[in-house]
Design a protein around this motif. Structure first.
Motif, PDB file in Angstrom:
ATOM      1  N   VAL A   1       0.469  -0.879   0.181  1.00 45.09           N
ATOM      2  CA  VAL A   1      -0.107  -0.422   0.015  1.00 45.09           C
ATOM      3  C   VAL A   1       0.797   1.177  -0.365  1.00 45.09           C
ATOM      4  O   VAL A   1       1.951   1.646   0.871  1.00 45.09           O
ATOM      5  N   GLN A   2       0.892   2.259  -0.980  1.00 46.76           N
ATOM      6  CA  GLN A   2       1.735   3.351  -1.018  1.00 46.76           C
ATOM      7  C   GLN A   2       0.672   5.031  -0.329  1.00 46.76           C
ATOM      8  O   GLN A   2       1.415   5.075   0.128  1.00 46.76           O
ATOM      9  N   ASP A   3      -0.271   4.695   0.002  1.00 51.27           N
ATOM     10  CA  ASP A   3      -1.418   5.243   1.041  1.00 51.27           C
ATOM     11  C   ASP A   3      -2.013   5.327   2.390  1.00 51.27           C
ATOM     12  O   ASP A   3      -3.763   4.330   1.453  1.00 51.27           O
ATOM     13  N   ASP A   4      -1.900   4.425   2.975  1.00 48.76           N
ATOM     14  CA  ASP A   4      -2.685   3.480   3.815  1.00 48.76           C
ATOM     15  C   ASP A   4      -4.182   4.974   4.447  1.00 48.76           C
ATOM     16  O   ASP A   4      -4.824   4.409   5.262  1.00 48.76           O
ATOM     17  N   SER A   5      -3.517   6.312   4.370  1.00 47.51           N
ATOM     18  CA  SER A   5      -5.088   6.614   4.484  1.00 47.51           C
ATOM     19  C   SER A   5      -6.181   6.502   3.989  1.00 47.51           C
ATOM     20  O   SER A   5      -7.235   7.028   3.965  1.00 47.51           O
ATOM     21  N   ALA A   6      -5.975   5.705   2.915  1.00 52.80           N
ATOM     22  CA  ALA A   6      -7.295   5.665   1.526  1.00 52.80           C
ATOM     23  C   ALA A   6      -8.369   4.287   2.515  1.00 52.80           C
ATOM     24  O   ALA A   6      -9.199   4.203   2.009  1.00 52.80           O
ATOM     25  N   ASP A   7      -7.374   3.768   3.446  1.00 47.42           N
ATOM     26  CA  ASP A   7      -8.158   2.173   3.968  1.00 47.42           C
ATOM     27  C   ASP A   7      -9.428   2.843   5.075  1.00 47.42           C
ATOM     28  O   ASP A   7      -9.221   3.655   6.054  1.00 47.42           O
ATOM     29  N   GLU A   8     -10.339   1.870   4.405  1.00 41.13           N
ATOM     30  CA  GLU A   8     -11.460   2.837   5.296  1.00 41.13           C
ATOM     31  C   GLU A   8     -12.316   1.016   5.606  1.00 41.13           C
ATOM     32  O   GLU A   8     -12.208  -0.018   4.936  1.00 41.13           O
ATOM     33  N   ARG A   9     -13.245   0.651   7.042  1.00 40.64           N
ATOM     34  CA  ARG A   9     -14.549  -0.316   7.335  1.00 40.64           C
ATOM     35  C   ARG A   9     -15.576   0.367   7.049  1.00 40.64           C
ATOM     36  O   ARG A   9     -15.882   1.384   7.556  1.00 40.64           O
ATOM     37  N   PHE A  10     -16.538  -0.412   6.893  1.00 43.30           N
ATOM     38  CA  PHE A  10     -17.747   0.407   6.478  1.00 43.30           C
ATOM     39  C   PHE A  10     -18.843  -0.003   7.464  1.00 43.30           C
ATOM     40  O   PHE A  10     -19.554   0.217   7.764  1.00 43.30           O
ATOM     41  N   VAL A  11     -19.008  -1.393   8.140  1.00 48.30           N
ATOM     42  CA  VAL A  11     -19.738  -2.063   8.358  1.00 48.30           C
ATOM     43  C   VAL A  11     -19.644  -2.095  10.048  1.00 48.30           C
ATOM     44  O   VAL A  11     -18.303  -2.435  10.382  1.00 48.30           O
ATOM     45  N   THR A  12     -20.205  -1.081  10.166  1.00 41.95           N
ATOM     46  CA  THR A  12     -20.671  -0.675  11.357  1.00 41.95           C
ATOM     47  C   THR A  12     -20.898  -2.213  11.915  1.00 41.95           C
ATOM     48  O   THR A  12     -21.299  -2.844  11.948  1.00 41.95           O
ATOM     49  N   GLU A  13     -20.121  -2.168  14.358  1.00 43.51           N
ATOM     50  CA  GLU A  13     -20.785  -2.932  14.974  1.00 43.51           C
ATOM     51  C   GLU A  13     -22.155  -3.505  14.647  1.00 43.51           C
ATOM     52  O   GLU A  13     -22.395  -4.727  15.152  1.00 43.51           O
ATOM     53  N   GLU A  14     -22.797  -2.358  14.434  1.00 44.16           N
ATOM     54  CA  GLU A  14     -24.349  -2.555  14.980  1.00 44.16           C
ATOM     55  C   GLU A  14     -25.053  -3.282  13.713  1.00 44.16           C
ATOM     56  O   GLU A  14     -25.392  -4.264  13.860  1.00 44.16           O
ATOM     57  N   GLU A  15     -24.353  -2.812  12.550  1.00 43.74           N
ATOM     58  CA  GLU A  15     -24.910  -3.306  11.090  1.00 43.74           C
ATOM     59  C   GLU A  15     -24.336  -4.940  11.496  1.00 43.74           C
ATOM     60  O   GLU A  15     -24.774  -6.052  11.427  1.00 43.74           O
ATOM     61  N   TYR A  16     -22.987  -5.109  12.097  1.00 44.66           N
ATOM     62  CA  TYR A  16     -23.044  -6.577  12.151  1.00 44.66           C
ATOM     63  C   TYR A  16     -23.784  -7.396  13.490  1.00 44.66           C
ATOM     64  O   TYR A  16     -24.093  -8.767  13.001  1.00 44.66           O
ATOM     65  N   GLU A  17     -23.766  -6.732  14.101  1.00 39.30           N
ATOM     66  CA  GLU A  17     -25.149  -7.225  15.681  1.00 39.30           C
ATOM     67  C   GLU A  17     -26.065  -7.279  14.737  1.00 39.30           C
ATOM     68  O   GLU A  17     -26.697  -8.823  14.795  1.00 39.30           O
ATOM     69  N   THR A  18     -26.909  -6.737  14.489  1.00 38.33           N
ATOM     70  CA  THR A  18     -28.686  -6.263  13.497  1.00 38.33           C
ATOM     71  C   THR A  18     -28.465  -7.954  12.345  1.00 38.33           C
ATOM     72  O   THR A  18     -28.976  -9.158  12.625  1.00 38.33           O
ATOM     73  N   LEU A  19     -26.769  -8.466  12.292  1.00 43.31           N
ATOM     74  CA  LEU A  19     -27.356  -9.708  10.757  1.00 43.31           C
ATOM     75  C   LEU A  19     -26.847 -11.011  11.712  1.00 43.31           C
ATOM     76  O   LEU A  19     -27.051 -11.794  11.218  1.00 43.31           O
ATOM     77  N   ARG A  20     -25.843 -10.649  12.559  1.00 46.22           N
ATOM     78  CA  ARG A  20     -25.788 -11.910  13.005  1.00 46.22           C
ATOM     79  C   ARG A  20     -27.329 -12.828  13.719  1.00 46.22           C
ATOM     80  O   ARG A  20     -26.851 -13.968  13.875  1.00 46.22           O
ATOM     81  N   LEU A  21     -27.271 -11.626  14.605  1.00 49.70           N
ATOM     82  CA  LEU A  21     -29.172 -12.454  14.962  1.00 49.70           C
ATOM     83  C   LEU A  21     -29.613 -12.537  13.730  1.00 49.70           C
ATOM     84  O   LEU A  21     -30.627 -13.782  14.295  1.00 49.70           O
ATOM     85  N   GLN A  22     -30.052 -11.654  12.618  1.00 49.24           N
ATOM     86  CA  GLN A  22     -31.157 -12.294  11.591  1.00 49.24           C
ATOM     87  C   GLN A  22     -30.283 -13.734  11.315  1.00 49.24           C
ATOM     88  O   GLN A  22     -31.257 -14.681  11.396  1.00 49.24           O
TER      89      GLN A  22
END
Length: 180
Positions: free
Chosen positions: A64-85
């Motif tokens: 990676v030349q520029d790690d400032s472009a790194d992002e995560r999108f799925v929030t803990e709340e979205e993850y937990e909702t999906l896991r419960l579903q």
């Protein structure tokens, strides 16, 4: 200039595009899993997960030349909702015992299929959303993160989920054959 061209070749390589394609199919399926029966969902997962694992093994290493472009999108709340579903969807089939060798522990422990599938989903969805950005740095970060998480996360979770999915599909087929 040569480094840039090489990076561009890596982020647009066949191997990366194949992970993107299979990951898209997996995430789309998980997003709409409620539209299927549990047996149909298990059959699909039995075929998509090995494909995803295989494609993951071919992911190239990228610097990676520029790690400032790194992002995560799925929030803990979205993850937990999906896991419960997913837990609700799989019901009594959700928990099973297995040995997770990543902990160097050979004792069997309870594992949740819904948690494994949600973990895979989170890593794939983050990869897909970051890779979809037009910024080459974002694509580099997406490929690097996907490669890293394959080796430290979703690859192993997939391997843990597959035997249980196989057992559930086989049990369903035995039940079907006994009913005939």
């Amino acid at each position: 200039m040569e480094d840039y061209k090489n990076q561009e070749n890596i982020i647009r390589s066949k191997q990366v595009l194949e992970v993107f394609a299979v990951g898209t199919e997996y995430c789309r399926f998980i997003d709409g899993i409620r539209n299927y029966t549990v047996d149909d969902a298990l059959l699909f997962l039995q075929s998509i997960l090995p494909a995803l694992y295989l494609k993951g093994t071919f992911l190239p290493t990228i610097e990676v030349q520029d790690d400032s472009a790194d992002e995560r999108f799925v929030t803990e709340e979205e993850y937990e909702t999906l896991r419960l579903q997913l837990a609700q969807f799989f019901g009594e089939r959700d928990f099973f015992s297995a040995v997770d060798l990543t902990n160097d522990d050979i004792e069997s422990m309870p594992i949740s299929l819904s948690e494994l599938l949600a973990d895979i989903y989170m890593d794939m969805k983050d990869f897909l959303l970051l890779y979809a950005k037009e910024n080459p740095s974002a694509k580099e970060n997406a490929v690097a993160a996907c490669h890293y998480y394959f080796h430290t996360g979703w690859g192993n979770r997939l391997v843990l989920a597959l035997p249980q999915i196989h057992r559930l599909v086989a049990a369903s087929l035995r039940t079907e054959n006994n009913e005939e």
